[in-house]
Design a protein around this motif. Structure first.
Motif, PDB file in Angstrom:
ATOM      1  N   ARG C  17      42.024  53.559  24.540  1.00  0.00           N
ATOM      2  CA  ARG C  17      42.918  52.699  23.752  1.00  0.00           C
ATOM      3  C   ARG C  17      44.161  53.432  23.280  1.00  0.00           C
ATOM      4  NH1 ARG C  17      38.045  51.553  23.909  1.00  0.00           N
ATOM      5  NH2 ARG C  17      37.237  49.402  23.857  1.00  0.00           N
ATOM      6  N   ASP C  18      44.328  54.660  23.756  1.00  0.00           N
ATOM      7  CA  ASP C  18      45.479  55.481  23.352  1.00  0.00           C
ATOM      8  C   ASP C  18      45.517  55.655  21.823  1.00  0.00           C
ATOM      9  OD1 ASP C  18      47.669  57.070  23.790  1.00  0.00           O
ATOM     10  OD2 ASP C  18      49.109  55.412  23.845  1.00  0.00           O
ATOM     11  N   TRP C  19      44.340  55.799  21.235  1.00  0.00           N
ATOM     12  CA  TRP C  19      44.245  55.966  19.787  1.00  0.00           C
ATOM     13  C   TRP C  19      44.171  57.438  19.382  1.00  0.00           C
ATOM     14  CZ3 TRP C  19      40.136  51.771  17.937  1.00  0.00           C
ATOM     15  CH2 TRP C  19      40.726  50.505  18.052  1.00  0.00           C
ATOM     16  N   GLU C  20      44.214  58.351  20.361  1.00  0.00           N
ATOM     17  CA  GLU C  20      44.072  59.771  20.001  1.00  0.00           C
ATOM     18  C   GLU C  20      45.166  60.229  19.045  1.00  0.00           C
ATOM     19  OE1 GLU C  20      43.908  60.557  24.078  1.00  0.00           O
ATOM     20  OE2 GLU C  20      41.869  61.422  24.037  1.00  0.00           O
ATOM     21  N   THR C  24      44.186  62.289  13.933  1.00  0.00           N
ATOM     22  CA  THR C  24      44.366  63.621  13.357  1.00  0.00           C
ATOM     23  C   THR C  24      43.239  63.839  12.344  1.00  0.00           C
ATOM     24  OG1 THR C  24      45.707  62.786  11.539  1.00  0.00           O
ATOM     25  CG2 THR C  24      46.876  63.434  13.557  1.00  0.00           C
ATOM     26  N   PRO C  25      42.892  65.101  12.089  1.00  0.00           N
ATOM     27  CA  PRO C  25      41.854  65.357  11.072  1.00  0.00           C
ATOM     28  C   PRO C  25      42.196  64.707   9.728  1.00  0.00           C
ATOM     29  CG  PRO C  25      42.217  67.326  12.362  1.00  0.00           C
ATOM     30  CD  PRO C  25      43.258  66.340  12.817  1.00  0.00           C
ATOM     31  N   LYS C  26      43.457  64.752   9.330  1.00  0.00           N
ATOM     32  CA  LYS C  26      43.837  64.158   8.034  1.00  0.00           C
ATOM     33  C   LYS C  26      43.528  62.657   8.010  1.00  0.00           C
ATOM     34  CE  LYS C  26      47.890  63.669   4.965  1.00  0.00           C
ATOM     35  NZ  LYS C  26      47.818  64.668   3.890  1.00  0.00           N
ATOM     36  N   ASN C  27      43.934  61.959   9.071  1.00  0.00           N
ATOM     37  CA  ASN C  27      43.673  60.517   9.132  1.00  0.00           C
ATOM     38  C   ASN C  27      42.182  60.212   9.201  1.00  0.00           C
ATOM     39  OD1 ASN C  27      46.427  60.292   9.189  1.00  0.00           O
ATOM     40  ND2 ASN C  27      46.574  59.293  11.186  1.00  0.00           N
ATOM     41  N   LEU C  28      41.439  61.016   9.941  1.00  0.00           N
ATOM     42  CA  LEU C  28      39.999  60.769  10.082  1.00  0.00           C
ATOM     43  C   LEU C  28      39.251  61.042   8.772  1.00  0.00           C
ATOM     44  CD1 LEU C  28      39.572  62.189  13.680  1.00  0.00           C
ATOM     45  CD2 LEU C  28      39.226  59.792  13.010  1.00  0.00           C
TER      46      LEU C  28
ATOM     47  N   ASP D 104      41.714  46.273  27.619  1.00  0.00           N
ATOM     48  CA  ASP D 104      42.930  45.726  28.241  1.00  0.00           C
ATOM     49  C   ASP D 104      43.956  45.246  27.215  1.00  0.00           C
ATOM     50  OD1 ASP D 104      41.597  43.503  27.408  1.00  0.00           O
ATOM     51  OD2 ASP D 104      41.115  42.775  29.416  1.00  0.00           O
ATOM     52  N   ARG D 105      43.524  45.068  25.949  1.00  0.00           N
ATOM     53  CA  ARG D 105      44.507  44.719  24.914  1.00  0.00           C
ATOM     54  C   ARG D 105      45.347  45.930  24.519  1.00  0.00           C
ATOM     55  NH1 ARG D 105      41.475  42.410  20.187  1.00  0.00           N
ATOM     56  NH2 ARG D 105      43.149  43.473  19.101  1.00  0.00           N
ATOM     57  N   PHE D 106      44.892  47.133  24.942  1.00  0.00           N
ATOM     58  CA  PHE D 106      45.584  48.354  24.536  1.00  0.00           C
ATOM     59  C   PHE D 106      46.261  49.053  25.705  1.00  0.00           C
ATOM     60  CE2 PHE D 106      42.432  47.314  21.426  1.00  0.00           C
ATOM     61  CZ  PHE D 106      43.111  47.470  20.238  1.00  0.00           C
TER      62      PHE D 106
END
Lengths: 107, 107, 107, 107
Positions: C17-20, C24-28, D104-106
């Motif tokens: 989903r291109d969420w990498e 980031t550790p801060k966000n997680l 596929d939504r991403f």
């Protein structure tokens, strides 16, 4: 409305609903913590820069104000139940911080 | 000291130490959350009844006041940076809660 | 499913989903904290005794399992992004706790 | 060490010190929340980029591992006391998330 006014109103609100038995300091700390969790969720994926303009979007603005209100409400109620003056405690802490972090160390 | 006074003092404190660059809303939400975590730790093993007399012990009293001060400080600073009036937001929320939880449902 | 399997699956989920870039550790850490806040909200008004039978009610059971799942997911993902072995770190800490809190002091 | 092994060890640790009476789900949720607060404090002033290399500094590394261990310990202990299989719950949630957020939504 002052903090005192808010605390008086919250005390009446709880009394009118017989919720005082739920409002132990332990439970109120959890309620405060839960609301801070909801506030955190609104900021978790934002960059620091994005977080500075979080109120620009009307829906997000309403959500942030709602969570800040809930955090304020439970903090005020907790302090009232404990008999702590939050602003006095905060002032005393800022005074201590002035000594711990002298300005000239940050020039 | 009013909430406004506290916010003014915190703004000056941050400006004098060049800490404004750290005080993004995202970072301040984390700081608030961290302090609530420390407050939570003071209550975690207490029964609800014990939590009601948590201020009786002088050392615990000092610790609880210190954490409540830190929570108040970061909440006040966050609201100031965002430009939110906490007491106004809280009042609006209590008004909404009056409608959501009418008293006669709890008689 | 082992913790390793879960972490692999979460890494694939984020990559697909291109969420990498959000992870980031801060966000997680904030995401983890937000989910713990939601878990906390489920327990805030319960007595300690009530909390022990929180899974008896089917709706509450589903809510608690859902939040525990979210907490586990973000903790696993955070550790993976940081490259930390959670079970190894936990084992090392239990070993240190055995020394800090010797059993014979609690007899 | 597997998660099961960790939970067995934590159960023995608590039993040997007669700490089981403190380990109600409510209290353990608070302990988990307190440790997540301490973890949060380690990340609060870091930029997202800085947070990605938080383990490079040996002292910060030790602090982060210590907090991650504590979070893992209380989450494992809470799940054990409740009788919840964390990895099974997490797997079920990831399955639901696959449906909620189709790839596929991403794209």
């Amino acid at each position: 409305m002052t903090l005192d006014d808010l605390q008086r109103r919250l005390a009446e609100f709880a009394a009118a609903r017989d919720w005082e038995r739920f409002h132990t300091p332990k439970n109120l700390v959890m309620a405060l913590s839960g609301e801070v969790g909801e506030l955190t969720a609104l900021f978790q994926w934002l960059t620091p820069a994005e977080s500075a303009s979080v109120l620009d979007d009307p829906a997000t603005r309403a959500a942030v104000l709602d969570e800040l209100a809930d955090v304020t409400i439970y903090l005020a109620r907790l302090a009232d139940v404990l008999g702590v003056d939050l602003l006095e405690a905060a002032e005393a802490k800022v005074n201590r911080n002035e000594s711990r972090f002298p300005v000239d160390r940050f020039d």
